[in-house]
Motif scaffolding. Structure first.
Motif, PDB file in Angstrom:
ATOM      1  N   LYS A   1     -22.534  37.980 -27.729  1.00  0.00           N
ATOM      2  CA  LYS A   1     -21.993  36.769 -27.133  1.00  0.00           C
ATOM      3  C   LYS A   1     -21.104  37.095 -25.943  1.00  0.00           C
ATOM      4  CE  LYS A   1     -20.102  32.358 -28.562  1.00  0.00           C
ATOM      5  NZ  LYS A   1     -21.385  31.697 -28.459  1.00  0.00           N
ATOM      6  N   VAL A   2     -21.236  36.261 -24.957  1.00  0.00           N
ATOM      7  CA  VAL A   2     -20.349  36.384 -23.809  1.00  0.00           C
ATOM      8  C   VAL A   2     -19.023  35.738 -24.174  1.00  0.00           C
ATOM      9  CG1 VAL A   2     -19.963  35.684 -21.431  1.00  0.00           C
ATOM     10  CG2 VAL A   2     -22.244  36.372 -22.171  1.00  0.00           C
ATOM     11  N   ILE A   3     -17.984  36.491 -24.009  1.00  0.00           N
ATOM     12  CA  ILE A   3     -16.649  36.030 -24.363  1.00  0.00           C
ATOM     13  C   ILE A   3     -15.928  35.567 -23.114  1.00  0.00           C
ATOM     14  CG2 ILE A   3     -14.458  36.686 -25.413  1.00  0.00           C
ATOM     15  CD1 ILE A   3     -16.866  36.549 -27.318  1.00  0.00           C
ATOM     16  N   LEU A   4     -15.244  34.470 -23.273  1.00  0.00           N
ATOM     17  CA  LEU A   4     -14.524  33.900 -22.149  1.00  0.00           C
ATOM     18  C   LEU A   4     -13.568  34.924 -21.540  1.00  0.00           C
ATOM     19  CD1 LEU A   4     -14.389  31.011 -20.891  1.00  0.00           C
ATOM     20  CD2 LEU A   4     -12.204  30.819 -22.066  1.00  0.00           C
ATOM     21  N   GLN A   5     -13.594  35.013 -20.243  1.00  0.00           N
ATOM     22  CA  GLN A   5     -12.723  35.894 -19.469  1.00  0.00           C
ATOM     23  C   GLN A   5     -12.954  37.370 -19.748  1.00  0.00           C
ATOM     24  OE1 GLN A   5      -8.599  34.826 -19.381  1.00  0.00           O
ATOM     25  NE2 GLN A   5      -9.023  32.640 -19.407  1.00  0.00           N
ATOM     26  N   ALA A   6     -14.018  37.659 -20.449  1.00  0.00           N
ATOM     27  CA  ALA A   6     -14.395  39.064 -20.632  1.00  0.00           C
ATOM     28  C   ALA A   6     -15.618  39.319 -19.767  1.00  0.00           C
ATOM     29  CB  ALA A   6     -14.699  39.354 -22.096  1.00  0.00           C
ATOM     30  N   GLU A   7     -15.593  40.410 -19.094  1.00  0.00           N
ATOM     31  CA  GLU A   7     -16.671  40.685 -18.143  1.00  0.00           C
ATOM     32  C   GLU A   7     -17.959  41.091 -18.842  1.00  0.00           C
ATOM     33  OE1 GLU A   7     -17.316  43.307 -14.064  1.00  0.00           O
ATOM     34  OE2 GLU A   7     -15.342  43.038 -14.938  1.00  0.00           O
ATOM     35  N   TYR A   8     -17.821  41.648 -20.012  1.00  0.00           N
ATOM     36  CA  TYR A   8     -18.993  42.158 -20.718  1.00  0.00           C
ATOM     37  C   TYR A   8     -19.143  41.446 -22.061  1.00  0.00           C
ATOM     38  CZ  TYR A   8     -18.225  45.714 -17.234  1.00  0.00           C
ATOM     39  OH  TYR A   8     -18.022  46.351 -16.040  1.00  0.00           O
ATOM     40  N   PRO A   9     -20.388  41.292 -22.516  1.00  0.00           N
ATOM     41  CA  PRO A   9     -20.606  40.598 -23.777  1.00  0.00           C
ATOM     42  C   PRO A   9     -20.098  41.397 -24.968  1.00  0.00           C
ATOM     43  CG  PRO A   9     -22.648  41.541 -22.989  1.00  0.00           C
ATOM     44  CD  PRO A   9     -21.630  41.733 -21.888  1.00  0.00           C
ATOM     45  N   ARG A  10     -19.812  40.706 -26.024  1.00  0.00           N
ATOM     46  CA  ARG A  10     -19.378  41.351 -27.251  1.00  0.00           C
ATOM     47  C   ARG A  10     -20.575  41.463 -28.187  1.00  0.00           C
ATOM     48  NH1 ARG A  10     -14.329  38.562 -29.794  1.00  0.00           N
ATOM     49  NH2 ARG A  10     -13.392  39.611 -27.999  1.00  0.00           N
ATOM     50  N   HIS A  11     -20.727  42.622 -28.771  1.00  0.00           N
ATOM     51  CA  HIS A  11     -21.842  42.862 -29.672  1.00  0.00           C
ATOM     52  C   HIS A  11     -21.328  42.818 -31.112  1.00  0.00           C
ATOM     53  CE1 HIS A  11     -24.284  44.328 -26.210  1.00  0.00           C
ATOM     54  NE2 HIS A  11     -23.103  44.702 -25.767  1.00  0.00           N
TER      55      HIS A  11
ATOM     56  N   LYS B   1     -19.335  43.903 -46.964  1.00  0.00           N
ATOM     57  CA  LYS B   1     -18.831  42.905 -46.020  1.00  0.00           C
ATOM     58  C   LYS B   1     -18.323  43.502 -44.718  1.00  0.00           C
ATOM     59  CE  LYS B   1     -17.514  39.705 -49.674  1.00  0.00           C
ATOM     60  NZ  LYS B   1     -16.389  39.113 -50.415  1.00  0.00           N
ATOM     61  N   ALA B   2     -18.515  44.786 -44.562  1.00  0.00           N
ATOM     62  CA  ALA B   2     -17.994  45.421 -43.351  1.00  0.00           C
ATOM     63  C   ALA B   2     -18.735  44.923 -42.115  1.00  0.00           C
ATOM     64  CB  ALA B   2     -18.122  46.933 -43.472  1.00  0.00           C
ATOM     65  N   THR B   3     -17.991  44.608 -41.103  1.00  0.00           N
ATOM     66  CA  THR B   3     -18.570  44.253 -39.815  1.00  0.00           C
ATOM     67  C   THR B   3     -17.784  44.960 -38.720  1.00  0.00           C
ATOM     68  OG1 THR B   3     -17.162  42.313 -39.494  1.00  0.00           O
ATOM     69  CG2 THR B   3     -19.263  41.978 -40.619  1.00  0.00           C
ATOM     70  N   LYS B   4     -18.374  44.983 -37.574  1.00  0.00           N
ATOM     71  CA  LYS B   4     -17.645  45.519 -36.431  1.00  0.00           C
ATOM     72  C   LYS B   4     -18.097  44.827 -35.165  1.00  0.00           C
ATOM     73  CE  LYS B   4     -20.509  49.481 -35.043  1.00  0.00           C
ATOM     74  NZ  LYS B   4     -20.510  50.932 -34.776  1.00  0.00           N
ATOM     75  N   GLN B   5     -17.247  44.866 -34.182  1.00  0.00           N
ATOM     76  CA  GLN B   5     -17.560  44.306 -32.876  1.00  0.00           C
ATOM     77  C   GLN B   5     -17.384  45.409 -31.843  1.00  0.00           C
ATOM     78  OE1 GLN B   5     -14.865  41.079 -32.365  1.00  0.00           O
ATOM     79  NE2 GLN B   5     -15.709  39.880 -34.043  1.00  0.00           N
ATOM     80  N   VAL B   6     -18.310  45.455 -30.933  1.00  0.00           N
ATOM     81  CA  VAL B   6     -18.232  46.441 -29.867  1.00  0.00           C
ATOM     82  C   VAL B   6     -18.255  45.712 -28.538  1.00  0.00           C
ATOM     83  CG1 VAL B   6     -19.319  48.428 -28.784  1.00  0.00           C
ATOM     84  CG2 VAL B   6     -19.390  48.171 -31.267  1.00  0.00           C
ATOM     85  N   GLN B   7     -17.313  46.030 -27.727  1.00  0.00           N
ATOM     86  CA  GLN B   7     -17.250  45.374 -26.421  1.00  0.00           C
ATOM     87  C   GLN B   7     -16.820  46.369 -25.364  1.00  0.00           C
ATOM     88  OE1 GLN B   7     -14.725  41.959 -26.249  1.00  0.00           O
ATOM     89  NE2 GLN B   7     -15.597  41.273 -24.329  1.00  0.00           N
ATOM     90  N   ARG B   8     -17.560  46.355 -24.302  1.00  0.00           N
ATOM     91  CA  ARG B   8     -17.163  47.202 -23.184  1.00  0.00           C
ATOM     92  C   ARG B   8     -15.994  46.539 -22.486  1.00  0.00           C
ATOM     93  NH1 ARG B   8     -21.278  50.056 -18.967  1.00  0.00           N
ATOM     94  NH2 ARG B   8     -19.790  51.523 -18.124  1.00  0.00           N
TER      95      ARG B   8
END
Length: 307
Positions: free
Chosen positions: A144-154, A167-174
DNA sequence: CTGACTTGACCGCCTAA
DNA sequence: TTAGGCGGTCAAGTCAG
Protein backbone atom coordinates in the motif's frame (compact mmCIF):
# COMPACT_ATOMS: atom_id res chain seq x y z
CA UNK A 1 4.38 8.11 24.07
CA UNK A 2 3.56 10.48 26.80
CA UNK A 3 6.46 11.89 28.74
CA UNK A 4 9.97 10.63 28.65
CA UNK A 5 10.38 6.93 28.70
CA UNK A 6 12.17 6.41 32.01
CA UNK A 7 9.14 7.75 33.82
CA UNK A 8 7.13 4.97 32.27
CA UNK A 9 9.20 2.25 33.80
CA UNK A 10 7.75 0.45 36.70
CA UNK A 11 9.82 1.82 39.52
CA UNK A 12 12.81 3.96 40.20
CA UNK A 13 14.41 0.93 41.73
CA UNK A 14 14.13 -0.85 38.45
CA UNK A 15 15.80 2.04 36.72
CA UNK A 16 18.67 1.73 39.14
CA UNK A 17 19.00 -1.97 38.39
CA UNK A 18 19.04 -1.27 34.68
CA UNK A 19 21.60 1.41 35.18
CA UNK A 20 23.74 -0.96 37.20
CA UNK A 21 23.50 -3.54 34.47
CA UNK A 22 24.61 -1.06 31.88
CA UNK A 23 27.48 0.09 34.05
CA UNK A 24 28.57 -3.45 34.55
CA UNK A 25 28.43 -4.08 30.85
CA UNK A 26 30.59 -1.11 30.17
CA UNK A 27 33.06 -2.12 32.78
CA UNK A 28 33.35 -5.62 31.43
CA UNK A 29 33.67 -4.33 27.92
CA UNK A 30 36.52 -2.11 29.00
CA UNK A 31 38.22 -5.06 30.59
CA UNK A 32 37.77 -6.97 27.40
CA UNK A 33 39.22 -4.17 25.38
CA UNK A 34 42.28 -4.08 27.59
CA UNK A 35 42.57 -7.80 27.38
CA UNK A 36 42.35 -7.82 23.62
CA UNK A 37 44.67 -4.90 23.16
CA UNK A 38 47.31 -6.81 25.02
CA UNK A 39 46.76 -9.43 22.33
CA UNK A 40 47.26 -12.17 24.82
CA UNK A 41 46.14 -15.59 23.85
CA UNK A 42 43.82 -15.89 26.77
CA UNK A 43 40.80 -16.84 24.76
CA UNK A 44 39.08 -18.41 27.73
CA UNK A 45 39.12 -15.19 29.69
CA UNK A 46 37.94 -13.31 26.67
CA UNK A 47 35.16 -15.76 26.16
CA UNK A 48 34.08 -15.43 29.76
CA UNK A 49 33.96 -11.70 29.39
CA UNK A 50 31.95 -11.90 26.22
CA UNK A 51 29.47 -14.17 27.93
CA UNK A 52 29.23 -11.76 30.83
CA UNK A 53 28.59 -8.88 28.49
CA UNK A 54 25.90 -10.79 26.72
CA UNK A 55 24.31 -11.78 29.97
CA UNK A 56 24.36 -8.22 31.16
CA UNK A 57 22.71 -7.01 28.02
CA UNK A 58 20.22 -9.80 28.13
CA UNK A 59 19.27 -8.96 31.68
CA UNK A 60 18.76 -5.38 30.70
CA UNK A 61 16.69 -6.38 27.74
CA UNK A 62 14.53 -8.64 29.81
CA UNK A 63 13.84 -5.76 32.13
CA UNK A 64 13.06 -3.43 29.28
CA UNK A 65 10.76 -6.06 27.95
CA UNK A 66 8.85 -6.35 31.16
CA UNK A 67 5.61 -4.82 29.97
CA UNK A 68 4.73 -6.91 26.95
CA UNK A 69 7.31 -5.10 24.98
CA UNK A 70 5.22 -1.98 24.75
CA UNK A 71 7.57 0.15 26.72
CA UNK A 72 10.65 -1.43 25.32
CA UNK A 73 9.30 -1.32 21.83
CA UNK A 74 8.49 2.31 22.13
CA UNK A 75 11.86 3.01 23.63
CA UNK A 76 13.62 1.18 20.89
CA UNK A 77 11.59 2.95 18.29
CA UNK A 78 12.34 6.28 19.83
CA UNK A 79 15.99 5.55 20.15
CA UNK A 80 16.14 4.30 16.62
CA UNK A 81 14.14 7.17 15.30
CA UNK A 82 16.30 9.58 17.16
CA UNK A 83 19.52 8.07 15.97
CA UNK A 84 18.28 7.83 12.43
CA UNK A 85 17.27 11.44 12.63
CA UNK A 86 20.72 12.31 13.76
CA UNK A 87 22.21 10.29 10.98
CA UNK A 88 19.84 11.82 8.52
CA UNK A 89 20.61 15.32 9.56
CA UNK A 90 23.00 15.52 6.67
CA UNK A 91 20.49 14.47 4.09
CA UNK A 92 17.08 15.68 3.16
CA UNK A 93 13.94 13.96 1.99
CA UNK A 94 12.87 10.58 3.21
CA UNK A 95 14.90 10.63 6.31
CA UNK A 96 13.27 13.81 7.31
CA UNK A 97 9.97 12.21 6.68
CA UNK A 98 10.84 9.36 8.97
CA UNK A 99 11.94 11.85 11.56
CA UNK A 100 8.72 13.74 11.27
CA UNK A 101 6.75 10.62 11.86
CA UNK A 102 8.58 9.89 15.05
CA UNK A 103 7.70 11.42 18.35
CA UNK A 104 11.10 12.94 18.77
CA UNK A 105 10.48 16.09 16.84
CA UNK A 106 8.00 18.47 18.33
CA UNK A 107 6.59 19.28 14.93
CA UNK A 108 2.85 19.26 15.18
CA UNK A 109 0.97 17.48 12.47
CA UNK A 110 -2.14 15.49 12.04
CA UNK A 111 -2.31 13.40 15.18
CA UNK A 112 -3.84 10.63 13.17
CA UNK A 113 -0.47 9.77 11.81
CA UNK A 114 0.95 9.35 15.30
CA UNK A 115 -1.59 6.83 16.35
CA UNK A 116 -0.79 3.20 16.14
CA UNK A 117 -3.84 1.76 14.48
CA UNK A 118 -2.82 -1.74 15.27
CA UNK A 119 -3.91 -3.67 18.27
CA UNK A 120 -1.27 -3.46 20.98
CA UNK A 121 1.01 -6.24 19.88
CA UNK A 122 4.64 -6.39 20.73
CA UNK A 123 6.53 -4.49 18.08
CA UNK A 124 10.06 -3.63 17.22
CA UNK A 125 11.77 -2.01 14.33
CA UNK A 126 14.85 -2.54 12.30
CA UNK A 127 16.34 -0.02 9.93
CA UNK A 128 18.65 -1.71 7.49
CA UNK A 129 20.32 -0.89 4.20
CA UNK A 130 19.43 -4.26 2.72
CA UNK A 131 16.70 -6.82 2.94
CA UNK A 132 17.93 -9.92 4.60
CA UNK A 133 16.15 -13.08 5.56
CA UNK A 134 15.39 -12.98 9.24
CA UNK A 135 14.98 -16.72 9.45
CA UNK A 136 11.21 -16.78 9.35
CA UNK A 137 8.89 -17.74 6.55
CA UNK A 138 6.98 -14.67 5.44
CA UNK A 139 4.30 -14.33 2.85
CA UNK A 140 3.42 -11.03 1.34
CA UNK A 141 -0.26 -10.24 1.58
CA UNK A 142 -0.44 -6.63 0.64
CA UNK A 143 1.21 -3.49 -0.50
CA UNK A 144 0.00 0.00 0.00
CA UNK A 145 1.05 3.50 -0.74
CA UNK A 146 1.23 5.38 2.51
CA UNK A 147 0.39 9.01 2.73
CA UNK A 148 3.45 11.25 2.64
CA UNK A 149 5.69 8.25 2.20
CA UNK A 150 7.58 8.12 -1.03
CA UNK A 151 7.66 4.36 -1.22
CA UNK A 152 4.91 1.80 -0.73
CA UNK A 153 4.69 -0.29 2.40
CA UNK A 154 4.83 -4.03 2.00
CA UNK A 155 2.83 -6.25 4.32
CA UNK A 156 3.97 -9.71 5.30
CA UNK A 157 2.43 -12.36 7.47
CA UNK A 158 3.78 -15.64 8.72
CA UNK A 159 3.43 -18.36 6.11
CA UNK A 160 1.95 -20.59 8.79
CA UNK A 161 -0.67 -18.11 9.89
CA UNK A 162 -3.47 -20.44 8.97
CA UNK A 163 -1.66 -23.72 9.55
CA UNK A 164 -0.60 -22.92 13.06
CA UNK A 165 -2.31 -19.70 13.90
CA UNK A 166 0.91 -17.79 14.01
CA UNK A 167 0.06 -14.12 14.31
CA UNK A 168 3.42 -12.65 13.49
CA UNK A 169 3.40 -9.99 10.83
CA UNK A 170 5.86 -7.48 9.57
CA UNK A 171 5.92 -4.41 7.42
CA UNK A 172 8.76 -3.42 5.17
CA UNK A 173 9.09 0.04 3.80
CA UNK A 174 11.86 1.75 2.00
CA UNK A 175 12.52 5.00 3.74
CA UNK A 176 15.64 6.23 2.04
CA UNK A 177 17.38 5.88 -1.29
CA UNK A 178 20.91 7.01 -0.75
CA UNK A 179 22.13 5.27 1.23
CA UNK A 180 19.43 2.64 0.86
CA UNK A 181 17.47 2.17 4.01
CA UNK A 182 14.58 -0.12 4.73
CA UNK A 183 12.47 -0.05 7.81
CA UNK A 184 11.14 -3.39 8.92
CA UNK A 185 8.57 -3.36 11.66
CA UNK A 186 7.69 -6.61 13.33
CA UNK A 187 4.35 -7.15 15.03
CA UNK A 188 3.83 -9.95 17.49
CA UNK A 189 5.98 -13.00 17.68
CA UNK A 190 6.01 -16.33 15.95
CA UNK A 191 4.08 -19.12 17.60
CA UNK A 192 4.67 -21.50 14.73
CA UNK A 193 6.94 -24.44 15.32
CA UNK A 194 8.60 -24.49 11.95
CA UNK A 195 12.35 -24.41 12.08
CA UNK A 196 13.93 -22.91 9.03
CA UNK A 197 17.14 -24.35 7.81
CA UNK A 198 19.95 -23.42 5.55
CA UNK A 199 21.53 -20.08 6.21
CA UNK A 200 18.88 -18.96 8.51
CA UNK A 201 19.76 -18.77 12.10
CA UNK A 202 17.74 -21.22 14.10
CA UNK A 203 17.00 -20.02 17.55
CA UNK A 204 14.29 -22.52 18.34
CA UNK A 205 14.13 -23.90 21.83
CA UNK A 206 16.55 -21.46 23.18
CA UNK A 207 16.03 -18.98 25.85
CA UNK A 208 15.20 -15.80 24.03
CA UNK A 209 16.80 -13.66 26.62
CA UNK A 210 20.01 -15.56 26.77
CA UNK A 211 20.26 -15.56 23.02
CA UNK A 212 19.48 -11.98 22.39
CA UNK A 213 22.28 -11.04 20.10
CA UNK A 214 22.51 -8.14 17.80
CA UNK A 215 24.44 -8.99 14.71
CA UNK A 216 25.86 -6.60 12.26
CA UNK A 217 26.44 -8.11 8.85
CA UNK A 218 29.17 -6.33 7.07
CA UNK A 219 28.16 -6.03 3.47
CA UNK A 220 31.70 -5.32 2.44
CA UNK A 221 32.27 -9.02 2.54
CA UNK A 222 29.30 -9.88 0.43
CA UNK A 223 29.51 -10.72 -3.19
CA UNK A 224 28.07 -8.63 -5.93
CA UNK A 225 25.89 -11.35 -7.19
CA UNK A 226 22.59 -11.64 -5.53
CA UNK A 227 22.50 -15.33 -6.30
CA UNK A 228 25.49 -15.79 -4.16
CA UNK A 229 23.92 -13.95 -1.37
CA UNK A 230 22.59 -16.72 0.79
CA UNK A 231 20.38 -14.52 2.87
CA UNK A 232 18.85 -12.85 -0.11
CA UNK A 233 18.48 -15.95 -2.17
CA UNK A 234 16.66 -17.59 0.67
CA UNK A 235 14.39 -14.66 1.20
CA UNK A 236 11.42 -16.19 -0.46
CA UNK A 237 9.13 -13.31 0.22
CA UNK A 238 10.99 -10.84 -1.89
CA UNK A 239 10.13 -10.58 -5.50
CA UNK A 240 11.26 -8.42 -8.33
CA UNK A 241 10.44 -5.03 -7.01
CA UNK A 242 12.22 -5.44 -3.74
CA UNK A 243 14.99 -7.43 -5.30
CA UNK A 244 15.70 -4.54 -7.58
CA UNK A 245 16.23 -2.44 -4.53
CA UNK A 246 18.54 -5.05 -3.13
CA UNK A 247 20.64 -5.10 -6.27
CA UNK A 248 21.00 -1.39 -6.12
CA UNK A 249 22.02 -1.66 -2.56
CA UNK A 250 24.61 -4.30 -3.25
CA UNK A 251 26.12 -2.25 -6.00
CA UNK A 252 26.78 0.36 -3.39
CA UNK A 253 28.68 -2.04 -1.24
CA UNK A 254 31.80 -0.01 -1.62
CA UNK A 255 30.34 2.25 0.97
CA UNK A 256 30.72 -0.66 3.30
CA UNK A 257 27.36 -0.55 4.90
CA UNK A 258 26.88 -2.46 7.97
CA UNK A 259 23.67 -4.36 7.72
CA UNK A 260 22.32 -4.53 11.20
CA UNK A 261 19.92 -7.34 11.76
CA UNK A 262 18.50 -9.17 14.64
CA UNK A 263 18.93 -12.73 15.37
CA UNK A 264 15.36 -12.56 16.29
CA UNK A 265 14.17 -14.79 19.04
CA UNK A 266 10.53 -14.06 19.19
CA UNK A 267 8.91 -12.38 22.11
CA UNK A 268 11.71 -10.03 22.74
CA UNK A 269 13.18 -6.81 21.64
CA UNK A 270 16.59 -7.52 20.33
CA UNK A 271 17.92 -4.30 19.04
CA UNK A 272 19.94 -2.51 21.59
CA UNK A 273 20.13 1.15 22.25
CA UNK A 274 23.16 2.70 20.70
CA UNK A 275 24.74 3.33 24.04
CA UNK A 276 24.58 -0.35 24.80
CA UNK A 277 26.03 -1.31 21.49
CA UNK A 278 28.93 0.96 22.13
CA UNK A 279 29.87 -1.21 25.01
CA UNK A 280 30.62 -4.03 22.69
CA UNK A 281 32.33 -2.12 19.99
CA UNK A 282 35.61 -3.25 21.42
CA UNK A 283 35.26 -6.70 20.01
CA UNK A 284 37.98 -7.06 17.46
CA UNK A 285 37.73 -9.03 14.31
CA UNK A 286 40.38 -11.40 15.52
CA UNK A 287 37.88 -12.71 18.00
CA UNK A 288 35.17 -13.45 15.51
CA UNK A 289 35.85 -17.11 15.94
CA UNK A 290 34.90 -16.60 19.50
CA UNK A 291 31.59 -15.19 18.45
CA UNK A 292 31.09 -17.97 15.96
CA UNK A 293 31.52 -20.39 18.75
CA UNK A 294 28.76 -18.75 20.71
CA UNK A 295 26.40 -18.07 17.90
CA UNK A 296 27.13 -20.95 15.59
CA UNK A 297 26.83 -18.68 12.65
CA UNK A 298 29.14 -19.63 9.86
CA UNK A 299 28.29 -17.64 6.80
CA UNK A 300 29.16 -14.04 7.15
CA UNK A 301 31.88 -11.95 8.48
CA UNK A 302 30.12 -9.95 11.06
CA UNK A 303 30.69 -7.83 14.07
CA UNK A 304 28.59 -8.11 17.14
CA UNK A 305 26.99 -4.92 18.29
CA UNK A 306 28.79 -3.04 15.63
CA UNK A 307 27.80 0.57 15.33
C1' DC B 1 -1.30 -28.10 -10.20
C1' DT B 2 0.06 -25.65 -6.33
C1' DG B 3 1.80 -21.95 -3.91
C1' DA B 4 3.02 -17.14 -3.98
C1' DC B 5 2.32 -12.41 -5.60
C1' DT B 6 -0.47 -8.36 -7.19
C1' DT B 7 -3.82 -5.15 -6.58
C1' DG B 8 -8.40 -3.28 -6.09
C1' DA B 9 -11.91 -3.42 -2.64
C1' DC B 10 -13.40 -3.42 1.83
C1' DC B 11 -13.28 -2.78 6.96
C1' DG B 12 -12.64 -0.36 11.03
C1' DC B 13 -10.28 3.14 13.69
C1' DC B 14 -9.48 7.89 14.30
C1' DT B 15 -9.94 12.85 13.66
C1' DA B 16 -12.10 17.09 12.47
C1' DA B 17 -16.08 19.57 11.93
C1' DT C 1 -22.41 12.66 16.35
C1' DT C 2 -20.93 11.68 11.97
C1' DA C 3 -18.58 11.91 7.57
C1' DG C 4 -14.34 11.31 5.54
C1' DG C 5 -9.43 9.96 5.59
C1' DC C 6 -6.31 6.55 6.21
C1' DG C 7 -3.87 2.19 7.36
C1' DG C 8 -4.43 -2.70 7.45
C1' DT C 9 -6.34 -6.82 5.58
C1' DC C 10 -8.87 -9.67 2.33
C1' DA C 11 -9.47 -12.20 -1.74
C1' DA C 12 -9.90 -12.88 -6.76
C1' DG C 13 -7.06 -12.97 -10.57
C1' DT C 14 -2.55 -13.86 -12.27
C1' DC C 15 1.94 -15.78 -12.53
C1' DA C 16 5.82 -18.89 -11.92
C1' DG C 17 7.98 -23.19 -10.86
Amino acid sequence: MEGSWPENLATINQKKVINDELMEGREIANKLRSLLSNSGDDSKSAKDLVIKIMKSFSNTLSMLNVKEGDIAGSMISQIQAHSSCLDASKSEGDSQESCRSSNITPIKKDRRSFHNRRRPLQTWQSDTPTLIDDGQAWRKYGQKVILQAEYPRHYFRCTYKYDQGCKATKQVQRIQVNPPLYRTTYFGHHTCKIIHKGHEVVMEDTNPIETSIFISFDSSNLTNKQDQHPFLSSFSSIKDELKEDIKKCDTNKNQSYSCDYFVSPDSMVTQLPKSMMELSSTLESKNKDLIYEIMECDDFSFNMFQI
